[in-house]
Design a protein around this motif. Structure first.
Motif, PDB file in Angstrom:
ATOM      1  N   PHE A 125      13.211 -14.594  10.434  1.00 14.10           N
ATOM      2  CA  PHE A 125      13.477 -15.975  10.007  1.00 14.10           C
ATOM      3  C   PHE A 125      12.224 -16.530   9.310  1.00 14.10           C
ATOM      4  CE2 PHE A 125      13.222 -20.557  10.940  1.00 14.10           C
ATOM      5  CZ  PHE A 125      14.356 -20.991  10.267  1.00 14.10           C
ATOM      6  N   LEU A 126      11.073 -16.315   9.923  1.00 17.87           N
ATOM      7  CA  LEU A 126       9.832 -16.838   9.349  1.00 17.87           C
ATOM      8  C   LEU A 126       9.507 -16.137   8.021  1.00 17.87           C
ATOM      9  CD1 LEU A 126       7.677 -17.206  12.597  1.00 17.87           C
ATOM     10  CD2 LEU A 126       8.873 -19.004  11.322  1.00 17.87           C
ATOM     11  N   THR A 127       9.733 -14.821   8.011  1.00 16.61           N
ATOM     12  CA  THR A 127       9.463 -14.063   6.780  1.00 16.61           C
ATOM     13  C   THR A 127      10.312 -14.599   5.620  1.00 16.61           C
ATOM     14  OG1 THR A 127       9.077 -12.115   8.119  1.00 16.61           O
ATOM     15  CG2 THR A 127       9.404 -11.728   5.789  1.00 16.61           C
ATOM     16  N   ALA A 128      11.557 -14.962   5.952  1.00 18.53           N
ATOM     17  CA  ALA A 128      12.465 -15.447   4.899  1.00 18.53           C
ATOM     18  C   ALA A 128      11.985 -16.783   4.319  1.00 18.53           C
ATOM     19  CB  ALA A 128      13.876 -15.590   5.455  1.00 18.53           C
ATOM     20  N   LEU A 129      11.133 -17.496   5.060  1.00 19.65           N
ATOM     21  CA  LEU A 129      10.645 -18.791   4.564  1.00 19.65           C
ATOM     22  C   LEU A 129       9.449 -18.629   3.621  1.00 19.65           C
ATOM     23  CD1 LEU A 129      10.719 -20.866   7.900  1.00 19.65           C
ATOM     24  CD2 LEU A 129      12.435 -20.822   6.087  1.00 19.65           C
ATOM     25  N   VAL A 130       8.854 -17.422   3.625  1.00 15.12           N
ATOM     26  CA  VAL A 130       7.650 -17.211   2.806  1.00 15.12           C
ATOM     27  C   VAL A 130       8.065 -16.765   1.404  1.00 15.12           C
ATOM     28  CG1 VAL A 130       5.453 -15.961   2.650  1.00 15.12           C
ATOM     29  CG2 VAL A 130       6.437 -16.471   4.899  1.00 15.12           C
ATOM     30  N   PRO A 131       7.570 -17.451   0.370  1.00 17.82           N
ATOM     31  CA  PRO A 131       7.945 -17.036  -0.992  1.00 17.82           C
ATOM     32  C   PRO A 131       7.441 -15.626  -1.312  1.00 17.82           C
ATOM     33  CG  PRO A 131       6.750 -19.142  -1.003  1.00 17.82           C
ATOM     34  CD  PRO A 131       6.679 -18.605   0.382  1.00 17.82           C
ATOM     35  N   ILE A 132       8.194 -14.905  -2.098  1.00 17.06           N
ATOM     36  CA  ILE A 132       7.876 -13.501  -2.395  1.00 17.06           C
ATOM     37  C   ILE A 132       6.502 -13.371  -3.055  1.00 17.06           C
ATOM     38  CG2 ILE A 132       9.187 -13.516  -4.576  1.00 17.06           C
ATOM     39  CD1 ILE A 132       9.014 -10.500  -2.262  1.00 17.06           C
ATOM     40  N   PHE A 133       6.069 -14.371  -3.863  1.00 16.41           N
ATOM     41  CA  PHE A 133       4.768 -14.217  -4.542  1.00 16.41           C
ATOM     42  C   PHE A 133       3.610 -14.214  -3.535  1.00 16.41           C
ATOM     43  CE2 PHE A 133       5.282 -18.857  -4.665  1.00 16.41           C
ATOM     44  CZ  PHE A 133       4.018 -19.304  -4.280  1.00 16.41           C
TER      45      PHE A 133
END
Ligand SMILES: NC(=O)c1ccc[n+]([C@@H]2O[C@H](COP(=O)([O-])OP(=O)(O)OC[C@H]3O[C@@H](n4cnc5c(N)ncnc54)[C@H](OP(=O)(O)O)[C@@H]3O)[C@@H](O)[C@H]2O)c1
Length: 268
Positions: free
Chosen positions: A244-252
């Protein structure tokens, strides 16, 4: 188990790991199980074990990487008169290492089994599942589908396909009564890791123990998630929170970290 009670389930990759456990957990509730994988001896042994619970079982030894073999399974099931109302697309394989060093046959097998066979079986069986008015599709994806994964590039991309395809189907099937869900496990000890490992390479799935979950729990959570109408199930709270937290971090922001392991591997 409520809505899956009395189901007729076709399970791919039923000869080991998650697929065999799916069969074990469904057997006391199902009307019939159709087990598919290449290793016929394993399927027959599972059949002998599960028939004691009174469930009708068919075994189909088939290489799902071979499109003609997939068609033969579909024909044999249709000919048997059994109506599948629950499809579990579980068969899958991985490959750990740099893409440039991958064996093409293995890459092709990943694309054919993880993507093509899953899509073909869904396409062929979905009309009957919809007609049943109570059907379900459970696609076994992975947390690897959430992010690009250097050193598992094709596998992760194949699982991104599985998750995306599942979500789209779910949208299309809303209101039909058909349950559609993706099971997205993290690391789990099955034959998967040893088979994904290339000769002479490091362990394919180095993962801290607190992220690992037993096969039984992964399957229980996946079936329960499906029955509760969840789009995706990530078994285990620590992993679910992490994803869930990873999904909140932008890919860049993630991008610079993604290739570190791969760059180190090339330097060796
Ligand atoms: N283990 C993990 O850490 C993990 C994590 C996330 C997701 N998953 C996913 O979970 C699913 C099940 O894997 P598992 O962990 O249970 O691994 P497993 O024990 O290696 O089981 C894989 C199953 O897929 C079948 N299969 C592979 N290639 C096939 C082919 N060409 N034709 C027909 N069947 C084939 C295998 O049967 P035969 O060899 O007898 O054909 C076996 O029954 C896979 O989709 C995998 O990507 C696993």
């Amino acid at each position: 188990m409520t809505s899956l009670h009395g189901c007729t389930a076709l399970i791919t990759g039923a000869s080991s790991g998650l697929g065999a456990e799916m069969a074990r957990q469904l057997a006391p509730h199902a009307r019939a199980l159709i087990l598919v994988a290449r290793r016929a001896d394993r399927l027959e042994a599972l059949k002998a074990e599960l028939e004691r619970s009174g469930v009708e079982i068919q075994c189909h030894a088939a290489d799902l990487g071979d499109a003609a073999a997939v068609e033969r399974v579909l024909e044999a099931v249709a000919k048997s008169g059994v109506k599948v109302d629950f499809l579990i697309n579980n068969a899958g394989l991985g490959d750990h290492g740099l893409f440039e060093g991958s064996d093409w046959q293995r890459v092709q097998a990943m694309l054919d089994v993880n993507i093509k066979a899953l899509t073909r079986l869904t396409h062929a069986l979905l009309p009957g599942i919809i007609r049943s008015g109570r059907g379900a599709i459970l696609n076994v994806s992975s947390i690897a589908g959430y992010l690009p994964m250097p050193k598992m590039a094709v596998y992760a991309a194949s699982k991104a396909y599985v998750t995306s395809f599942t979500e789209a189907l779910r949208g299309e099937l809303r209101g039909t009564g058909v349950l559609v869900s993706a099971l997205c496990p993290g690391p789990v000890e099955t034959e998967f890791g040893s088979r994904a490992k290339r000769p002479g390479e490091d362990d394919a799935l180095p993962a801290p123990d607190f992220l690992k979950r037993p096969v039984e729990q992964i399957v229980r959570d996946g079936l329960r998630g499906l029955e509760r109408g969840r789009a995706r199930t990530i078994p285990g709270l620590p992993l679910a929170v992490m994803m869930f937290l990873t999904a909140l971090v932008p890919i860049f922001i993630l991008r610079p970290f993604l290739g570190i392991g791969a760059r180190n591997a090339r330097k060796k």
